[in-house]
Design an enzyme around this catalytic site. Structure first.
Site, PDB file in Angstrom:
ATOM      1  N   LYS A 113       1.175  -1.253   0.149  1.00 23.83           N
ATOM      2  CA  LYS A 113      -0.351  -0.322  -0.305  1.00 23.83           C
ATOM      3  C   LYS A 113       1.161   1.113  -0.437  1.00 23.83           C
ATOM      4  CE  LYS A 113      -4.475  -2.014   1.075  1.00 23.83           C
ATOM      5  NZ  LYS A 113      -5.548  -1.665   2.721  1.00 23.83           N
ATOM      6  N   LYS A 193      -4.137 -11.270  -7.781  1.00 25.06           N
ATOM      7  CA  LYS A 193      -5.140 -11.235  -6.459  1.00 25.06           C
ATOM      8  C   LYS A 193      -6.709 -10.783  -7.460  1.00 25.06           C
ATOM      9  CE  LYS A 193      -5.943  -9.112  -3.033  1.00 25.06           C
ATOM     10  NZ  LYS A 193      -6.311  -9.149  -1.142  1.00 25.06           N
ATOM     11  N   LYS A 196     -10.674  -4.829  -5.159  1.00 24.54           N
ATOM     12  CA  LYS A 196     -10.513  -3.993  -5.874  1.00 24.54           C
ATOM     13  C   LYS A 196     -10.444  -3.159  -6.140  1.00 24.54           C
ATOM     14  CE  LYS A 196     -13.343  -4.921  -1.334  1.00 24.54           C
ATOM     15  NZ  LYS A 196     -13.483  -4.050  -0.634  1.00 24.54           N
TER      16      LYS A 196
HETATM   17  P1  ADP Z   1      -9.307  -6.220  -1.731  1.00 24.25           P
HETATM   18  O1  ADP Z   1      -8.409  -6.884  -1.392  1.00 24.25           O
HETATM   19  O2  ADP Z   1     -10.577  -6.538  -3.092  1.00 24.25           O
HETATM   20  O3  ADP Z   1      -9.554  -4.322  -1.549  1.00 24.25           O
HETATM   21  P2  ADP Z   1      -9.942  -6.352   0.930  1.00 24.25           P
HETATM   22  O4  ADP Z   1      -8.444  -6.708   1.556  1.00 24.25           O
HETATM   23  O5  ADP Z   1     -10.943  -5.721   1.635  1.00 24.25           O
HETATM   24  O6  ADP Z   1     -10.654  -7.096  -0.705  1.00 24.25           O
HETATM   25  O7  ADP Z   1     -10.520  -8.553   1.622  1.00 24.25           O
HETATM   26  C1  ADP Z   1     -11.951  -8.612   2.474  1.00 24.25           C
HETATM   27  C2  ADP Z   1     -11.456 -10.022   2.975  1.00 24.25           C
HETATM   28  O8  ADP Z   1     -12.015 -11.469   1.057  1.00 24.25           O
HETATM   29  C3  ADP Z   1     -10.182 -10.712   3.355  1.00 24.25           C
HETATM   30  O9  ADP Z   1     -10.554 -11.728   4.235  1.00 24.25           O
HETATM   31  C4  ADP Z   1      -9.142 -11.001   2.112  1.00 24.25           C
HETATM   32  O10 ADP Z   1      -8.566 -11.760   2.675  1.00 24.25           O
HETATM   33  C5  ADP Z   1     -10.963 -11.760   1.527  1.00 24.25           C
HETATM   34  N1  ADP Z   1      -9.979 -11.509  -0.047  1.00 24.25           N
HETATM   35  C6  ADP Z   1      -9.583 -10.371  -0.965  1.00 24.25           C
HETATM   36  N2  ADP Z   1      -8.787 -10.932  -2.079  1.00 24.25           N
HETATM   37  C7  ADP Z   1      -9.260 -12.277  -2.025  1.00 24.25           C
HETATM   38  C8  ADP Z   1      -8.749 -13.089  -3.037  1.00 24.25           C
HETATM   39  N3  ADP Z   1      -8.845 -12.531  -4.404  1.00 24.25           N
HETATM   40  N4  ADP Z   1      -9.336 -13.931  -2.571  1.00 24.25           N
HETATM   41  C9  ADP Z   1     -10.027 -15.235  -1.584  1.00 24.25           C
HETATM   42  N5  ADP Z   1      -9.963 -14.109  -1.459  1.00 24.25           N
HETATM   43  C10 ADP Z   1      -9.410 -12.536  -0.858  1.00 24.25           C
END
Ligand code: ADP
Ligand code: TRP
Length: 331
Positions: A113, A193, A196
């Protein structure tokens, strides 16, 4: 029989996607048999990166709607907004005085980040895990179900609990991390991965048509397969990986075989996938639309959730302050 406790949270930084759903929320729902849940919309975490103030409130409510639509019903869990429970930031301050800066600097999410936000590497970005540890430890959960990317933060949470206990006496319980059977799903690009912030996602709120367009246009397959007549390799195709999650075993076998002998093209193979993703998401999408028209209900759920959370969290916080030799406040 009293149920065990699980707790998790997601930042209101954009529409939830199938990565969040498969890595986190779907798993939460499957754990309800054994666990009562606390699920938090972690808005204070979301302010550590640049965001649009004018849409934040909308995003927070939308996240709560998405939670409910996925099956987090108030008879099985409490849903609340992090900033509605002041004990979280208070305990985070206490944890800031327990956790070595070097441990915070080691965190992969902090490194990523800060690389992406070079003009705004604020202290909150660094101390983020102290707040996350506080979100968790205030509710003494047995388990924290999250995607794989959060494992490091959970290790640090356990370390914070141990350090606090070593300094002030046994108090916080170390929770287990639970991963789903899809702990990490790659995005449409097949490289990174699904996230968003990377715009490589299929969101729960997309229409069937938008899902189809995104997958047909952007879903990366076996890059060595240039023509429909070329034989493909499903083992290195990210869209096939998605098939193994969303499609029936027969369809998976059929697609893999037909890809290997070039009797199906990537577009047709993707169409089967689109159908299955849309089928799985269809009840969630319907429920989202229903709740969008019934926001009073959503506000009521959040208000009940915050009330219950405040009771538990303030009592755990007071216990921690007592352990630390702080003077309690007399009414
Ligand atoms: P993002 O990376 O889209 O901002 P978050 O960090 O808010 O998502 O993640 C919220 C939850 O979803 C966490 O438990 C995170 O580990 C899970 N998560 C996010 N992206 C993935 C992914 N690509 N595969 C599996 N789990 C995910
Ligand atoms: N850090 C998590 C993420 O980026 C979100 C989060 C904040 C969380 N507090 C939490 C997850 C407590 C589980 C438990 O996805």
């Amino acid at each position: 029989m009293t149920k065990k406790i699980m707790l998790s949270g997601i930042q209101p930084t954009g529409e939830l996607h199938i990565g969040n759903y498969l890595g986190a929320i779907k798993n939460w729902v499957s754990l309800f048999e054994k666990y009562y849940g606390y699920f938090i919309v972690v808005d204070y975490h979301a302010i550590t990166i640049e965001y649009d103030v004018s849409v934040m409130q909308k995003r927070i409510i939308e996240a709560a709607i998405e939670y409910l639509a996925c099956g987090l019903t108030p008879d099985k869990c409490s849903i609340f907004i992090q900033s509605h429970v002041p004990a979280h930031t208070e305990l985070a301050w206490i944890f800031n005085s327990v956790i070595p800066v070097a441990e915070l600097e080691r965190m992969t999410q902090y490194k990523d980040k800060s690389k992406n936000n070079e003009t705004n590497i604020n202290a909150g970005l660094l101390t983020y895990p102290a707040l996350m540890a506080s979100d968790i430890l205030l509710y003494q959960p047995h388990a924290v179900p999250v995607g794989e990317d959060q494992a490091q933060h959970l290790e640090l949470t356990r370390m914070i609990a141990r350090k606090f206990n070593a300094r002030y006496g046994e108090y916080f319980i170390e929770p287990d991390t639970i991963h789903s059977n899809v702990p990490r799903i790659l995005g449409l690009d097949g490289q990174r991965k699904m996230s968003k912030s990377l715009q490589n996602h299929i969101s729960l709120r997309m229409t069937d048509k938008e899902t189809e367009t995104a997958i047909l246009r952007k879903g990366v397959t076996d890059l060595n397969r240039k023509l429909k007549t070329d034989k493909g390799n499903p083992d290195i195709c990210n869209m096939y990986k998605w098939h193994t999650i969303f499609s029936s075993e027969d369809e998976q076998k059929e697609c893999a075989q037909s890809c290997r002998n070039a009797s199906i093209g990537c577009v047709d193979c993707k169409r089967i996938l689109v159908k299955n993703i849309n089928n799985e998401l269809s009840p969630i999408r319907e429920k989202i639309n229903e709740l969008e028209n019934n926001k009073d209900y959503v506000y009521d759920v959040l208000s009940d959730g915050a009330k219950k959370a405040n009771e538990i969290a303030s009592s755990i916080l007071n216990g921690a302050k007592e352990k630390m030799g702080l003077l309690s406040h007399r009414e």
